[in-house]
Design a protein around this motif. Structure first.
Motif, PDB file in Angstrom:
ATOM      1  N   LEU B 321     -34.753 -20.958 -41.785  1.00 43.95           N
ATOM      2  CA  LEU B 321     -33.896 -20.343 -40.781  1.00 43.95           C
ATOM      3  C   LEU B 321     -33.065 -21.366 -40.039  1.00 43.95           C
ATOM      4  O   LEU B 321     -31.952 -21.100 -39.601  1.00 43.95           O
ATOM      5  CB  LEU B 321     -34.710 -19.462 -39.826  1.00 43.95           C
ATOM      6  N   GLN B 322     -33.621 -22.555 -39.917  1.00 46.06           N
ATOM      7  CA  GLN B 322     -32.868 -23.622 -39.279  1.00 46.06           C
ATOM      8  C   GLN B 322     -31.666 -24.016 -40.143  1.00 46.06           C
ATOM      9  O   GLN B 322     -30.636 -24.428 -39.625  1.00 46.06           O
ATOM     10  CB  GLN B 322     -33.797 -24.829 -39.130  1.00 46.06           C
ATOM     11  N   GLY B 323     -31.829 -23.853 -41.453  1.00 56.18           N
ATOM     12  CA  GLY B 323     -30.744 -24.196 -42.365  1.00 56.18           C
ATOM     13  C   GLY B 323     -30.911 -25.575 -42.945  1.00 56.18           C
ATOM     14  O   GLY B 323     -31.989 -26.172 -42.916  1.00 56.18           O
ATOM     15  N   VAL B 324     -29.807 -26.081 -43.469  1.00 53.37           N
ATOM     16  CA  VAL B 324     -29.847 -27.361 -44.145  1.00 53.37           C
ATOM     17  C   VAL B 324     -29.063 -28.367 -43.295  1.00 53.37           C
ATOM     18  O   VAL B 324     -28.007 -28.051 -42.753  1.00 53.37           O
ATOM     19  CB  VAL B 324     -29.323 -27.223 -45.605  1.00 53.37           C
ATOM     20  N   THR B 327     -26.290 -33.892 -41.963  1.00 55.53           N
ATOM     21  CA  THR B 327     -26.520 -35.340 -41.985  1.00 55.53           C
ATOM     22  C   THR B 327     -27.359 -35.722 -43.194  1.00 55.53           C
ATOM     23  O   THR B 327     -27.060 -36.667 -43.916  1.00 55.53           O
ATOM     24  CB  THR B 327     -27.250 -35.777 -40.701  1.00 55.53           C
ATOM     25  N   ASP B 328     -28.404 -34.909 -43.397  1.00 58.09           N
ATOM     26  CA  ASP B 328     -29.300 -35.182 -44.512  1.00 58.09           C
ATOM     27  C   ASP B 328     -28.526 -35.112 -45.841  1.00 58.09           C
ATOM     28  O   ASP B 328     -28.668 -35.978 -46.704  1.00 58.09           O
ATOM     29  CB  ASP B 328     -30.442 -34.160 -44.500  1.00 58.09           C
ATOM     30  N   LEU B 329     -27.673 -34.088 -45.982  1.00 59.63           N
ATOM     31  CA  LEU B 329     -26.878 -33.954 -47.209  1.00 59.63           C
ATOM     32  C   LEU B 329     -25.939 -35.147 -47.379  1.00 59.63           C
ATOM     33  O   LEU B 329     -25.765 -35.670 -48.477  1.00 59.63           O
ATOM     34  CB  LEU B 329     -26.059 -32.659 -47.183  1.00 59.63           C
ATOM     35  N   ARG B 330     -25.369 -35.576 -46.257  1.00 59.98           N
ATOM     36  CA  ARG B 330     -24.423 -36.689 -46.345  1.00 59.98           C
ATOM     37  C   ARG B 330     -25.146 -37.967 -46.767  1.00 59.98           C
ATOM     38  O   ARG B 330     -24.686 -38.699 -47.632  1.00 59.98           O
ATOM     39  CB  ARG B 330     -23.705 -36.881 -45.013  1.00 59.98           C
ATOM     40  N   LEU B 331     -26.301 -38.183 -46.179  1.00 56.53           N
ATOM     41  CA  LEU B 331     -27.052 -39.393 -46.509  1.00 56.53           C
ATOM     42  C   LEU B 331     -27.498 -39.398 -47.963  1.00 56.53           C
ATOM     43  O   LEU B 331     -27.470 -40.422 -48.629  1.00 56.53           O
ATOM     44  CB  LEU B 331     -28.273 -39.530 -45.592  1.00 56.53           C
ATOM     45  N   ARG B 332     -27.886 -38.217 -48.439  1.00 55.53           N
ATOM     46  CA  ARG B 332     -28.425 -38.177 -49.800  1.00 55.53           C
ATOM     47  C   ARG B 332     -27.342 -38.103 -50.866  1.00 55.53           C
ATOM     48  O   ARG B 332     -27.497 -38.636 -51.962  1.00 55.53           O
ATOM     49  CB  ARG B 332     -29.373 -36.989 -49.965  1.00 55.53           C
TER      50      ARG B 332
END
Lengths: 597, 379
Positions: B321-324, B327-332
C-alpha cells in the motif's frame, strides 16, 4: 486431334473429385507412389484442409487405352463452390465432356445440378460416375436410378468406382476415351483461344491456361486479348504435366498454357479470347463476362503499424487472384485498411485466411455488404457497397438491392425448416419440385444481403448437413434500406455499421448488442452499447464495470508465474482495438457477423 | 542476500483449493528430506560469494506444505543449521508456517529455543461447515487451541491465514470468522480471496457446476468488511492481502514485494539473486539424490535484463500500500517510472489509478481491487 480428350469433373464438395483426379494421375503413371500425396491438384493448404478446390488446375494425362492407342487426356479441374460458378463455366466451355461424379452414399446435390446444367448449356457429353461404392452406406442402385430418372442421363453408361481403393477407375479412363468426342478445329484457321484460368509465377509472370479452338500459337507470336485489345509477345507455350512442359506450339483442340509477359493475373480475364495480332479471328468466343464482385468488406490490420505489410500482402495475393478487388479505405475506429470486393463469402474467408496464414497478419473485417443502388432526389444513381457512404436519408428517393435465385436441394423432412429460413430472410416467389421421391428442390428469390449473412451455415445446421445450395444473381429490386450504427460508450464505431432492411434493423441491432456484450471483456468502467438508426436508439445493453481483478496470494516463488500471467493479460490487450477508451477484441468484430447457431 | 526460504513440501492431505506443489504424507515426514535440506544448506554455505561483505540474512521463512509436520527436534536442527552456516543479522525474523493440528507445546518450545520467533497458522476459517468443504484436516476448536498453544510456547508474533469468498459463504458468515480471529488478537493476518485454480479439486467441482461461489457483489462486500473491521481492531493493511499491527509486518515477505534477493532451499524453492532467478527441482526424490551427490539441485533459471527487473520491481512493489520507492528504483536501475512508462503511466495517474506520493508511487484505493488491470499495463 483424334487422340485428345478434353474433360472436366463436376462434383459436389466432398464427393471425391480430387481423390479421383489423384487416382487417374497415378494410373497414368505420372507420379510414383513415393511422390504421391493426397489431393495433388490442390496446392494451397486451405484447399487440402477444407477439401475444396479454390484455384482450378489443369493436367494432361498420357493414357494408353485398351485399343492399343496412346491418348492425351486433358483434365481441367474446376473450383467446387458456388462463389466461383463463372470460372467453372469458363473451364467447362474448354471441354467436350465432363464426368458427373456423385457420391453413392449421398446422391445428387444442388451444386452438382447447377454445374451439370452449366455443362449441358455448353453442350458437353456427360459420363455419370458413382464414387465411394466401397462405403458401407453406399446405395449405388438408388443413386443410379436418381441419375437416370431426374437428370435424364443414360443409365447404361453409369460407371461405378471407388477413387479411394482404385476400383473401377480404369473403366472411367476407358469411358473418357470411348464416350467423349475428340475436339474439332482447324489448325490452319485464325487463332481462337479461350482463357479459362490464370495463375501467377514469381519468375515468369502470368501463366495463362487456355483452350485452342482454332488455329495454332507458338513462341514469338504476337497475341491480342480481344476484350481490351492488349497485345503481348508469346515467350513460351506448353502443356500441363505435373509441371509445365514447353512445346513448340499449341494446336487447335489442345489445352495448354501461354506465357507472354503478362504482369499480373488481373490483366487476364477468364472467358476472354486470344487471337493473333496479324491474323485475327472474326469474332470473340461467346460467353465472356467481366468478373463481378458481389460481397464487399473492409480489411484492417489489428495493429495499425501492420498497414504497410497488409498492403504488400494484398498486392501479392492479388497477383494470383483476379477476382479480388481492393482499394484504400480508412476508418476512424480502425485506422487505414482496404475495401475489398469478393465473389462471395467463401472467397472472402479464403482471402482472410490466406492473409492471416501466409502473411501472418491478424485482421479485423467489417460487416460484409452487397452493392446497393440509391436513387437521389435529383434522379441520380449512387452505387454504395460501404456503409460509410450511405447518403443523407433526406436526399433519398428510393433504394434497391440485388436479389438472387436460390436453389436448395434437401431431403423432404427439412422442407418446413428451410421454408421458414427463406421467409425469415425475406424470400419471395418460392417454388419447389421433387426431383426424386423424398427429395425436394426448393427455389426462392431472396435478397443477396440475406445470403451473405450466415445463410449457408444456418442452412447446414437446420438440415443437419443434408441441404445443399446454389444461387445465381437475378436483378435489383426496390428495398427499404437503413444504416444501422453501433455506438460504444456514445461513440459510433464505423467498422460495425451495416446497411440493413428496415424490417431487420431492430433484430440485427439487438443481435449486435448481445454479441458485443459477450465478446467485450469487462473494463474498469461501465460500457454502454447501443444500436441506432440516425439519432434513434433501437437497441441497447450495458457491460457492467469490472470490480475485481487481483491476485490474492503472491509470494517469492510465484513472481515469475505472476509476471507471466500479467504479460499474457497485456498481450491480450494489445490484440484489441481501442475505440474511445474501450478495448474491443478482434472476436467482437467477427461475432457481429455471425448469427446464433 | 536478505531472505532465506526453506520449503517443506509435505501435507497431511491436499486441501481442495490448493494448487501448490505438495505431497501427501501419512505418519512422520521423511527424515531423508530433512537431511537433504541440511546438506543443501551446507552446500550453499561453501559458496564464498553468499558470505561476502554486506550479505547477511535478515529473515528466514520455513514454508510449505506443512513444515510443522516435523517434530520439534528436527525443526530445531534445521533452524540451527541456518543460523550456524550463514551470516545472520542479530534479531532476524524467523517464521514458520503450520497447520493447527500438527502443533504441540513441546515442539513449539524447542523451535522457540532454536530461534523461531514468528509462527504462521493456517486457520482459513472458524466455520465448521466451510472447513469441511475446503478439505481442511482441523476443526474450529483445534484452530483456537493451536493459537493458545503457540502463545503458551512464548510466541509473540503470530500470523493467521484466513480465506473469504468461499463456497456458499455470506458476508455475515465471514464477519464471524473475522471477529473470532480478531478476538484472539494475533499480530498479523494474511487474508486471501479464494481463487479457483486449475487442477484443484475445487476446479473440478466448479466445472461440474457443483461449486457455488458467492456473487461478485458479495465478495466485494466481504472485502470491504475485512478492511473496515480490521482497521477498527488496530490492524494496518500494508499489502493487498496482508494486515499487521504496527511494527509487525512480515519482513520476509516485504523483501519479496520489494524484489529483494533471497535464497531458496528445498525442492521447488526459488532463489532470486539480484535479477537472477533459480528454481530448484520439484520432485523430492530427485532433490534428495542430487543433494546427496553434492550437486546444487537446480532445475532452471532465468536472468532478467535491467529493464525487465525494473518492471518486476514496479509490479511487485505496487502490491504494497505504501507503494514502490522512487529512490530505491533510481539507485537500483537508474530509471524513473515517469520517463520509462511515459504516457501509459501519465494516463493511469490521470485516471486516478496510480498516485505519486512523495518518494512513493502507489496504487490508489480504487485501483486495489482491480490491481491486475493496472499491473498488466506496467509489466
Amino acid at each position: 486431334m483424334n487422340n485428345i480428350r478434353n474433360f472436366s469433373i463436376i462434383a459436389h464438395i466432398d464427393h471425391g473429385k480430387s481423390t479421383l483426379a489423384d487416382r487417374m494421375i497415378q494410373l497414368c503413371g505420372m507420379v510414383s507412389d513415393r511422390e504421391f500425396k493426397n489431393q495433388l491438384l490442390d496446392s494451397m493448404d486451405i484447399e487440402r484442409e477444407r477439401g475444396i478446390t479454390i484455384k482450378s488446375q489443369t493436367i494432361c494425362l498420357p493414357y494408353k487405352a485398351r485399343d492399343g492407342k496412346q491418348y492425351l487426356l486433358n483434365l481441367v479441374d474446376t473450383p467446387g463452390h458456388v462463389d466461383f460458378s463463372y470460372e467453372v463455366s469458363r473451364a467447362l466451355s474448354s471441354c467436350e465432356g465432363a464426368l458427373l461424379l456423385v457420391d453413392a452414399s449421398q446422391g445428387v446435390e444442388a451444386q452438382t445440378l447447377a454445374n451439370l446444367y452449366l455443362a449441358m448449356e455448353n453442350d458437353l457429353e456427360i459420363i455419370p460416375v458413382l464414387n465411394k461404392i466401397d462405403l458401407p452406406a453406399a446405395d449405388p442402385d438408388t443413386v443410379a436410378f436418381q441419375i437416370e430418372e431426374d437428370l435424364g442421363l443414360d443409365g447404361e453408361n453409369i460407371i461405378r468406382c471407388s477413387a479411394k481403393t482404385g476400383e473401377g477407375v480404369d473403366e472411367v479412363l476407358e469411358a473418357i476415351v470411348n464416350h467423349l468426342p475428340p475436339p474439332e478445329g482447324d489448325s490452319k484457321a485464325p487463332l481462337e483461344a479461350l482463357i479459362f484460368d490464370a495463375s501467377y509465377d514469381a519468375f515468369r509472370g502470368t501463366i495463362i491456361s487456355c483452350r485452342i479452338f482454332q488455329g495454332m500459337i507458338k513462341a514469338g507470336d504476337t497475341i491480342i486479348f480481344m476484350s481490351n485489345g492488349a497485345s503481348y509477345k508469346v515467350e513460351e507455350v506448353g502443356w500441363f504435366d505435373l509441371k509445365r512442359t514447353p512445346r513448340k506450339s499449341l494446336q487447335a483442340g489442345e489445352i495448354g498454357y501461354i506465357i507472354a509477359g503478362v504482369k499480373t493475373v488481373s490483366d487476364t480475364r477468364p472467358g476472354d479470347t486470344i487471337t493473333l495480332k496479324d491474323r485475327p479471328c472474326a469474332a470473340a468466343l461467346p460467353g465472356f463476362q467481366e468478373i463481378k464482385q458481389v460481397v464487399f468488406s473492409s480489411l484492417y490490420p489489428i495493429s495499425t503499424d501492420e498497414y504497410e505489410n497488409l498492403a504488400t500482402a494484398i498486392e501479392k495475393l492479388k497477383l494470383n487472384d483476379a477476382a479480388l478487388t481492393y482499394q484504400k479505405d480508412s476508418s476512424s475506429a480502425l485506422g487505414f485498411g482496404f475495401r475489398c470486393g469478393f465473389l462471395g463469402l467463401l472467397h472472402l474467408e479464403v482471402v482472410q485466411e490466406r492473409l492471416e496464414r501466409e502473411f501472418d497478419i491478424p485482421l479485423i473485417l467489417t460487416v460484409p455488404s452487397v452493392n446497393y443502388h440509391f436513387y437521389l432526389n435529383d434522379d441520380s444513381l449512387l452505387e454504395v457497397d460501404n456503409p460509410a457512404y450511405f447518403p443523407d436519408p433526406t436526399l433519398l428517393k428510393g433504394t434497391e438491392e440485388p436479389f438472387i435465385k436460390a436453389s436448395i436441394l434437401i431431403p423432404e423432412r427439412y422442407m418446413g425448416a428451410v421454408m421458414n429460413l427463406c421467409m425469415e430472410r425475406r424470400g419471395e416467389n418460392t417454388n419447389y419440385h421433387y426431383p426424386t421421391p423424398g427429395r425436394i428442390e426448393f427455389t426462392c428469390e431472396i435478397p443477396l444481403a440475406e445470403i451473405i449473412y450466415d445463410f449457408y451455415d444456418k442452412l447446414k445446421s437446420i438440415t443437419q448437413g443434408y441441404g445443399s445450395f446454389d444461387y445465381e444473381l437475378l436483378d435489383y429490386r426496390p428495398s427499404d434500406l437503413v444504416k444501422l450504427d453501433i455506438l460504444v460508450n456514445g461513440e459510433r464505431v464505423d467498422a460495425l455499421a451495416q446497411l440493413v432492411h428496415r424490417s431487420k434493423a431492430r433484430e440485427r441491432g439487438l443481435h449486435a448488442c448481445d454479441k458485443l456484450k459477450e465478446e467485450i471483456p469487462r473494463q474498469m468502467f461501465k460500457i454502454a452499447i447501443q444500436a441506432a438508426i440516425g439519432g434513434n436508439i433501437i437497441a441497447r445493453t450495458t457491460i457492467s464495470a469490472l470490480r475485481k481483478d487481483v491476485t490474492a496470494k503472491c509470494y517469492g516463488g510465484d513472481i515469475t508465474r505472476k509476471r507471466k500471467l500479467l504479460e499474457k493479460q497485456k498481450a491480450g490487450k494489445k490484440r484489441m482495438k481501442t475505440v474511445g477508451n474501450v478495448d474491443i477484441p478482434q472476436n467482437a468484430f467477427l461475432a457481429v457477423l455471425k448469427s446464433d447457431q | 542476500m536478505n531472505g532465506l526460504y526453506i520449503h517443506i513440501p509435505f501435507c497431511r492431505r491436499k486441501c481442495r483449493y490448493c494448487s501448490f506443489v505438495s505431497q501427501p504424507c501419512i505418519g512422520p515426514p521423511p527424515a531423508a528430506y530433512l537431511e537433504a535440506l541440511l546438506s543443501h544448506i551446507r552446500l550453499y554455505a561453501r559458496v564464498d560469494w553468499l558470505k561476502g561483505e554486506g550479505r547477511e540474512i535478515t529473515s528466514i521463512f520455513i514454508g510449505g506444505g506443512t513444515p510443522s509436520l516435523y517434530d520439534g527436534k528436527s525443526l530445531a536442527r534445521l533452524i540451527s543449521a541456518c543460523r550456524d552456516n550463514f551470516n545472520c543479522r542479530p534479531g532476524l525474523e524467523i517464521s514458520m508456517e503450520s497447520d493447527p493440528n500438527s502443533l504441540s507445546l513441546d515442539q513449539l518450545a524447542r523451535c522457540r529455543e532454536a530461534g523461531l520467533n514468528r509462527l504462521s497458522i493456517g486457520i482459513q476459517s472458524f466455520n465448521e461447515r466451510l472447513l469441511k468443504i475446503m478439505g481442511r484436516s482441523h476443526n474450529r476448536d483445534q484452530a483456537r487451541q493451536a493459537f493458545c498453544v503457540a502463545r503458551t510456547a512464548g510466541f509473540e508474533n503470530i500470523n493467521l491465514d484466513l480465506m473469504y469468498g468461499l463456497p456458499g459463504q455470506s458476508p455475515d458468515n465471514w464477519r464471524q470468522t473475522l471477529n473470532e480471529a480478531a478476538a484472539l488478537a494475533p499480530e498479523h493476518l494474511s487474508i486471501y480471496e479464494l481463487s479457483v485454480e486449475p487442477g484443484t479439486r475445487f476446479a473440478e467441482l466448479s466445472d461440474r457446476r457443483q461449486l457455488t461461489l458467492p456473487a461478485e457483489e458479495e465478495v466485494i462486500e466481504q472485502e470491504n468488511l475485512t478492511c473496515s473491521l480490521l482497521e477498527r481492531e488496530g490492524f494496518e493493511r500494508y499489502e493487498i492481502s496482508n494486515f499487521a499491527r504496527p511494527e509487525r509486518q512480515c519482513r520476509h515477505n516485504l523483501n519479496y514485494w520489494r524484489n529483494g534477493s533471497y535464497l531458496g532451499i528445498g525442492a521447488a524453492a526459488v532463489s532470486c539473486l539480484s535479477g537472477l532467478r533459480l528454481r530448484n527441482v520439484e520432485k523430492t526424490e530427485t532433490y534428495i539424490k542430487m543433494v546427496r551427490q553434492g550437486l546444487l539441485p537446480l532445475a532452471d533459471g532465468e536472468a532478467l535484463s535491467k529493464e525487465a527487473s525494473f518492471r518486476e520491481s514496479v509490479i511487485m512493489g505496487l502490491r504494497l500500500l505504501q507503494g514502490v520507492s522512487l529512490t530505491d528504483l533510481r539507485l537500483r536501475y537508474v530509471l524513473h517510472p515517469r520517463d520509462y512508462y511515459g504516457p501509459v503511466l501519465h494516463n493511469l495517474i490521470k485516471r486516478g489509478l496510480i498516485a505519486m506520493d512523495g518518494d512513493y508511487m502507489r496504487l490508489s484505493a480504487a485501483a486495489l481491487p482491480v490491481a491486475n488491470q493496472i499491473l498488466a499495463e506496467l509489466v
